[in-house]
Design a protein around this motif. Sequence first.
Motif, mmCIF file in Angstrom:
data_model
loop_
_atom_site.group_PDB
_atom_site.id
_atom_site.type_symbol
_atom_site.label_atom_id
_atom_site.label_comp_id
_atom_site.label_asym_id
_atom_site.label_seq_id
_atom_site.Cartn_x
_atom_site.Cartn_y
_atom_site.Cartn_z
ATOM 1 N N PRO A 161 0.659 -0.751 0.201
ATOM 2 C CA PRO A 161 0.093 -0.387 -0.368
ATOM 3 C C PRO A 161 0.673 1.281 -0.105
ATOM 4 N N LEU A 162 0.289 2.471 -0.498
ATOM 5 C CA LEU A 162 1.008 3.464 -0.419
ATOM 6 C C LEU A 162 1.104 4.304 0.346
ATOM 7 N N ALA A 163 2.090 5.170 0.931
ATOM 8 C CA ALA A 163 2.024 5.803 2.003
ATOM 9 C C ALA A 163 0.746 6.016 2.490
ATOM 10 N N GLY A 164 0.536 6.028 4.351
ATOM 11 C CA GLY A 164 -0.835 6.274 4.935
ATOM 12 C C GLY A 164 -1.656 5.613 4.835
ATOM 13 N N GLU A 165 -1.611 4.673 3.667
ATOM 14 C CA GLU A 165 -2.948 3.672 3.976
ATOM 15 C C GLU A 165 -2.488 2.208 4.557
ATOM 16 N N THR A 166 -1.056 2.435 5.456
ATOM 17 C CA THR A 166 -0.548 0.910 5.811
ATOM 18 C C THR A 166 -2.183 0.352 6.566
ATOM 19 N N ARG A 167 -2.325 -0.985 7.114
ATOM 20 C CA ARG A 167 -3.265 -1.393 7.236
ATOM 21 C C ARG A 167 -2.775 -1.331 9.014
ATOM 22 N N ALA A 168 -3.441 -0.794 10.426
ATOM 23 C CA ALA A 168 -2.674 -1.317 11.266
ATOM 24 C C ALA A 168 -2.642 -3.205 12.383
ATOM 25 N N MET A 169 -2.883 -3.564 11.872
ATOM 26 C CA MET A 169 -2.874 -4.815 11.650
ATOM 27 C C MET A 169 -2.495 -5.875 10.207
ATOM 28 N N GLY A 170 -1.603 -6.733 11.223
ATOM 29 C CA GLY A 170 -0.840 -8.298 9.930
ATOM 30 C C GLY A 170 0.354 -7.236 9.073
ATOM 31 N N LYS A 171 0.867 -8.142 8.354
ATOM 32 C CA LYS A 171 2.289 -8.135 7.968
ATOM 33 C C LYS A 171 1.488 -7.037 6.436
ATOM 34 N N THR A 172 2.145 -6.698 5.879
ATOM 35 C CA THR A 172 2.097 -6.290 4.929
ATOM 36 C C THR A 172 3.251 -6.376 3.454
ATOM 37 N N TYR A 173 2.990 -6.412 2.866
ATOM 38 C CA TYR A 173 3.912 -6.717 1.941
ATOM 39 C C TYR A 173 4.654 -5.878 1.000
ATOM 40 N N ARG A 174 5.756 -6.026 0.735
ATOM 41 C CA ARG A 174 6.422 -5.226 -0.175
ATOM 42 C C ARG A 174 6.894 -5.125 -1.512
ATOM 43 N N LYS A 175 7.604 -7.136 -0.820
ATOM 44 C CA LYS A 175 8.523 -7.869 -2.043
ATOM 45 C C LYS A 175 7.775 -9.050 -2.350
ATOM 46 N N GLN A 176 8.479 -10.050 -3.628
ATOM 47 C CA GLN A 176 8.068 -11.060 -3.123
ATOM 48 C C GLN A 176 8.667 -11.591 -2.484
ATOM 49 N N GLY A 177 8.985 -11.736 -1.707
ATOM 50 C CA GLY A 177 9.900 -12.864 -1.157
ATOM 51 C C GLY A 177 9.348 -12.604 0.443
ATOM 52 N N ASP A 178 8.275 -11.397 0.308
ATOM 53 C CA ASP A 178 7.070 -11.019 1.825
ATOM 54 C C ASP A 178 6.410 -12.452 3.039
ATOM 55 N N PHE A 179 6.347 -13.648 1.988
ATOM 56 C CA PHE A 179 5.063 -14.083 1.038
ATOM 57 C C PHE A 179 5.306 -15.242 2.737
ATOM 58 N N VAL A 180 4.967 -14.738 3.905
ATOM 59 C CA VAL A 180 4.831 -15.898 4.688
ATOM 60 C C VAL A 180 4.575 -16.993 4.996
ATOM 61 N N LEU A 181 2.650 -16.715 4.570
ATOM 62 C CA LEU A 181 2.153 -17.797 4.984
ATOM 63 C C LEU A 181 2.748 -19.561 3.262
ATOM 64 N N GLY A 182 2.952 -17.881 2.198
ATOM 65 C CA GLY A 182 3.623 -18.642 1.477
ATOM 66 C C GLY A 182 2.692 -18.407 -0.308
ATOM 67 N N PRO A 183 2.910 -18.172 -1.539
ATOM 68 C CA PRO A 183 2.479 -18.107 -2.731
ATOM 69 C C PRO A 183 1.178 -18.217 -2.661
ATOM 70 N N SER A 184 1.205 -19.747 -2.431
ATOM 71 C CA SER A 184 -0.329 -20.368 -2.778
ATOM 72 C C SER A 184 -1.064 -20.077 -2.192
ATOM 73 N N MET A 185 -0.558 -19.751 -0.866
ATOM 74 C CA MET A 185 -1.732 -19.208 0.028
ATOM 75 C C MET A 185 -1.744 -18.103 0.671
ATOM 76 N N THR A 186 -1.901 -17.335 -0.587
ATOM 77 C CA THR A 186 -2.029 -15.522 -0.670
ATOM 78 C C THR A 186 -2.387 -14.796 -1.773
ATOM 79 N N TRP A 187 -3.896 -14.987 -1.041
ATOM 80 C CA TRP A 187 -4.206 -14.144 -2.359
ATOM 81 C C TRP A 187 -4.145 -12.958 -2.815
ATOM 82 N N VAL A 188 -3.940 -12.163 -4.178
ATOM 83 C CA VAL A 188 -3.662 -10.707 -4.506
ATOM 84 C C VAL A 188 -4.779 -10.234 -4.868
ATOM 85 N N THR A 189 -5.623 -10.638 -5.871
ATOM 86 C CA THR A 189 -6.846 -10.011 -6.556
ATOM 87 C C THR A 189 -7.683 -10.785 -6.202
#
Length: 275
Positions: A161-189
Amino acid sequence: MHTTYSPQRGRFAGFTLIELLVVIAIIAILAGMLLPALGKAKSKAQGILCLSNGKQLMLGWVLYSGDNQEKICPSTGLGGLVSTHNAAKNYPLNQWCMGTMHAAPSWTNTILIMDSLLYNYVNTLGVYKCPADRATTKSPFGKGGGIPKVRSNSMSCFMNPLAGETRAMGKTYRKQGDFVLGPSMTWVTIDENPASINDGWFVHESKTSFVDYPASYHNSAGGLSFADGHSEIKKWRSPTIITYGQPRTSSNPTLDRTDATWLYERTTDFTARWN
């Protein structure tokens, strides 16, 4: 009508009115049996195209990261909404897909989609809209005329998310390597409900309820795409999802929680806030 002369009866024999009515009734029964099957077949075909659209979006989404030091294509909510295009193309808050489907003029503005960051990689307008979406400027469900809306997809609010829109809870994904749940378990759209969709952001942070609502275009199911590139048609069972924006005839909190939890578990790691 074909008729023949019957010597036994001494008159011309043909179909009687009752016989014709019986034939018509049989045809009506057969039509009543076949039409629902044809409707389901059409919905199935639309679901297949929806899956293809999701995969194309993810291919472009990955290509964007490859050209930008593995950074995820930015997203934003109402705080960064861009609803009007400009000729100079210098959008300060450009993102994966600009515009809102909630109000004029951007709900029919294809230029905003074409000026968005992801369009350089997915440059077919039809990919941004589910083939079963009938939403128009008059009705989210295509009733009463109006001009068709141009988008039915939204992106997870945790995707860079752009500046000022980050959520108050949960991990924010910035790069492709950030998916701690795994890419196959992380929906995007996700295909968003036509009565819920506004900006290109989909907020979901609860196991029991919804802020934004998934669409159920395909026999009570809707499309999602995931960070590993695959897409799914998810069967929703919650009356809250299936009837959102329409008169509700039933309620089932258990099913609401089941669907909300399913999506929650595939959104991000909510155990801590990581930005």
